[in-house]
Design a protein around this motif. Sequence first.
Motif, PDB file in Angstrom:
ATOM      1  N   THR A   1       0.853  -1.228   0.071  1.00  0.00           N
ATOM      2  CA  THR A   1       0.107   0.019   0.169  1.00  0.00           C
ATOM      3  C   THR A   1       0.735   1.190   0.110  1.00  0.00           C
ATOM      4  O   THR A   1       2.185   1.334   0.179  1.00  0.00           O
ATOM      5  CB  THR A   1      -0.949   0.093   1.174  1.00  0.00           C
ATOM      6  OG1 THR A   1      -0.169  -0.022   2.183  1.00  0.00           O
ATOM      7  CG2 THR A   1      -1.824  -1.276   1.224  1.00  0.00           C
TER       8      THR A   1
ATOM      9  N   SER B   1       0.280   5.106   1.669  1.00  0.00           N
ATOM     10  CA  SER B   1      -0.649   5.872   2.690  1.00  0.00           C
ATOM     11  C   SER B   1      -0.174   7.376   2.219  1.00  0.00           C
ATOM     12  O   SER B   1       1.108   7.765   2.490  1.00  0.00           O
ATOM     13  CB  SER B   1      -0.223   5.446   4.078  1.00  0.00           C
ATOM     14  OG  SER B   1      -1.035   4.293   4.189  1.00  0.00           O
TER      15      SER B   1
ATOM     16  N   VAL C   1      -8.877   2.551  -2.981  1.00  0.00           N
ATOM     17  CA  VAL C   1      -8.244   3.601  -2.132  1.00  0.00           C
ATOM     18  C   VAL C   1      -9.238   3.439  -0.990  1.00  0.00           C
ATOM     19  O   VAL C   1     -10.253   3.719  -0.729  1.00  0.00           O
ATOM     20  CB  VAL C   1      -8.211   5.026  -2.502  1.00  0.00           C
ATOM     21  CG1 VAL C   1      -7.536   5.743  -1.713  1.00  0.00           C
ATOM     22  CG2 VAL C   1      -7.658   5.007  -4.010  1.00  0.00           C
ATOM     23  N   GLU C   2      -8.748   3.269   0.405  1.00  0.00           N
ATOM     24  CA  GLU C   2      -9.319   3.313   1.468  1.00  0.00           C
ATOM     25  C   GLU C   2      -8.974   4.599   2.205  1.00  0.00           C
ATOM     26  O   GLU C   2      -7.960   5.180   2.324  1.00  0.00           O
ATOM     27  CB  GLU C   2      -8.801   2.199   2.698  1.00  0.00           C
ATOM     28  CG  GLU C   2      -9.217   0.822   2.249  1.00  0.00           C
ATOM     29  CD  GLU C   2      -8.497  -0.126   2.947  1.00  0.00           C
ATOM     30  OE1 GLU C   2      -7.637  -0.111   4.146  1.00  0.00           O
ATOM     31  OE2 GLU C   2      -8.672  -1.514   2.819  1.00  0.00           O
TER      32      GLU C   2
ATOM     33  N   LYS D   1     -10.079   7.338   5.415  1.00  0.00           N
ATOM     34  CA  LYS D   1     -10.324   7.461   6.639  1.00  0.00           C
ATOM     35  C   LYS D   1      -9.848   8.975   7.181  1.00  0.00           C
ATOM     36  O   LYS D   1      -9.000   9.381   6.612  1.00  0.00           O
ATOM     37  CB  LYS D   1      -9.177   6.940   7.728  1.00  0.00           C
ATOM     38  CG  LYS D   1      -9.515   5.266   7.656  1.00  0.00           C
ATOM     39  CD  LYS D   1      -8.386   4.369   8.704  1.00  0.00           C
ATOM     40  CE  LYS D   1      -8.663   3.036   9.118  1.00  0.00           C
ATOM     41  NZ  LYS D   1      -8.003   2.598  10.147  1.00  0.00           N
TER      42      LYS D   1
ATOM     43  N   THR E   1      -7.000  10.703   5.450  1.00  0.00           N
ATOM     44  CA  THR E   1      -5.896   9.865   4.979  1.00  0.00           C
ATOM     45  C   THR E   1      -6.079   8.792   4.179  1.00  0.00           C
ATOM     46  O   THR E   1      -7.166   7.963   4.341  1.00  0.00           O
ATOM     47  CB  THR E   1      -5.195   9.113   6.222  1.00  0.00           C
ATOM     48  OG1 THR E   1      -4.588   9.993   7.392  1.00  0.00           O
ATOM     49  CG2 THR E   1      -3.965   8.335   5.974  1.00  0.00           C
ATOM     50  N   ALA E   2      -5.579   8.541   3.046  1.00  0.00           N
ATOM     51  CA  ALA E   2      -5.703   7.730   1.945  1.00  0.00           C
ATOM     52  C   ALA E   2      -4.856   6.674   1.842  1.00  0.00           C
ATOM     53  O   ALA E   2      -3.548   6.744   1.946  1.00  0.00           O
ATOM     54  CB  ALA E   2      -5.940   8.432   0.667  1.00  0.00           C
ATOM     55  N   THR E   3      -5.309   5.279   1.666  1.00  0.00           N
ATOM     56  CA  THR E   3      -4.380   4.251   1.502  1.00  0.00           C
ATOM     57  C   THR E   3      -4.602   3.446   0.294  1.00  0.00           C
ATOM     58  O   THR E   3      -5.954   2.965   0.052  1.00  0.00           O
ATOM     59  CB  THR E   3      -4.591   3.293   2.755  1.00  0.00           C
ATOM     60  OG1 THR E   3      -4.471   3.829   4.192  1.00  0.00           O
ATOM     61  CG2 THR E   3      -3.631   2.036   2.892  1.00  0.00           C
TER      62      THR E   3
END
Length: 351
Positions: free
Chosen positions: A56, A58, A96-97, A99, A277-279
């Motif tokens: 990943t 981040s 893309v996760e 948060k 925040t994008a992972t």
Amino acid sequence: MKKPKKLIVIGVVSLSILGAGAFVGINQMEEKNQQEIATIASMNNVSSEKGDLRVTISIGGKVTLIDSEGSNLNDLKLTLKLNEYDISKVQLNQTVEIKAKAFPEDIIKGKIVDISNKSEEGENASYIVTVSIPKRILETGENKYNETNVRKGPTKEYETVAKIEKGKNFEILERKNSWMKIKLEDGTEGWISKDSVALKGINKENEHAKISKSDINLKASNSAGSKNLMKLTQNEDVKIIDKKDKWYKVEVDIETSGWVTENDLIIGDLRDGMAVTATILVSEKKDIVKVPVSSVQKDEKGYYVIVADTNEKKYVDIGITDSEYIEITNGLSEGEKINLSLPINVSGSGK
């Protein structure tokens, strides 16, 4: 003359006792040293294992409206700025996760929809990556017919990306004329004729939203020309109980429910201007053989590990890696013991 002989005998006996004691002491030190070596060696050993591996990236980003002058506060996108090294790892449609600090337990999954050219020249060149943010509330449906084609676009001229059986459930992402864009349980997206769809309600229960502005009319049905039931005020809390395209059925209280448009609601926690925040999921493999990164070394012949029992090199082929583990594609099986680093050179003499 006899007295000196007794002294000599006593001296020899004393030296013998001292020598024996010294010998025992040396043996004890050697045994302790060997125990320490064994302990260090065992701590330095690991076993190759089977498991999953995710690679990943981040990075921080900013949530913005898709249309900066638009009235729909739920049409959002995420903008990321990546450097030249990271941009080589990303591509369109990667997951893309997302948060936010305000709600760390809530993970929103978007997709990369656009990658720009360089936005800045020079040593620190950067690229703009745009991520779509899915609607929080989606209609759900069920396929009414056998062997229904799921197509790449909203006409019969587009190629088929999947076939679904009668009774197959899915989420409805979009409507366009007589077609619906759907998402299957395995993540496949495509278009089917709306005639094939039996509507099944929405994908979430007990979902609440806020009224986006004052003096919103609560309608009797999902039509602008339907009867006005009451006025709703800005930031009033309502419960979403159904959805039909851009219209949402909401419950104001136990006795009152009606319809409003998506523009009349603020749904979910993400807001325009919010930092998140994008992972980015670069790659993922499941049930593969992996070892700690520190156990893999390289020489002129290639990559290798050190076998724990023999301290010999064993050459391997590697795959994807994150900051902790690396995939072994060939040369090593699950459960083999290897060293984390080169063998420790410890001898009894301490040299």
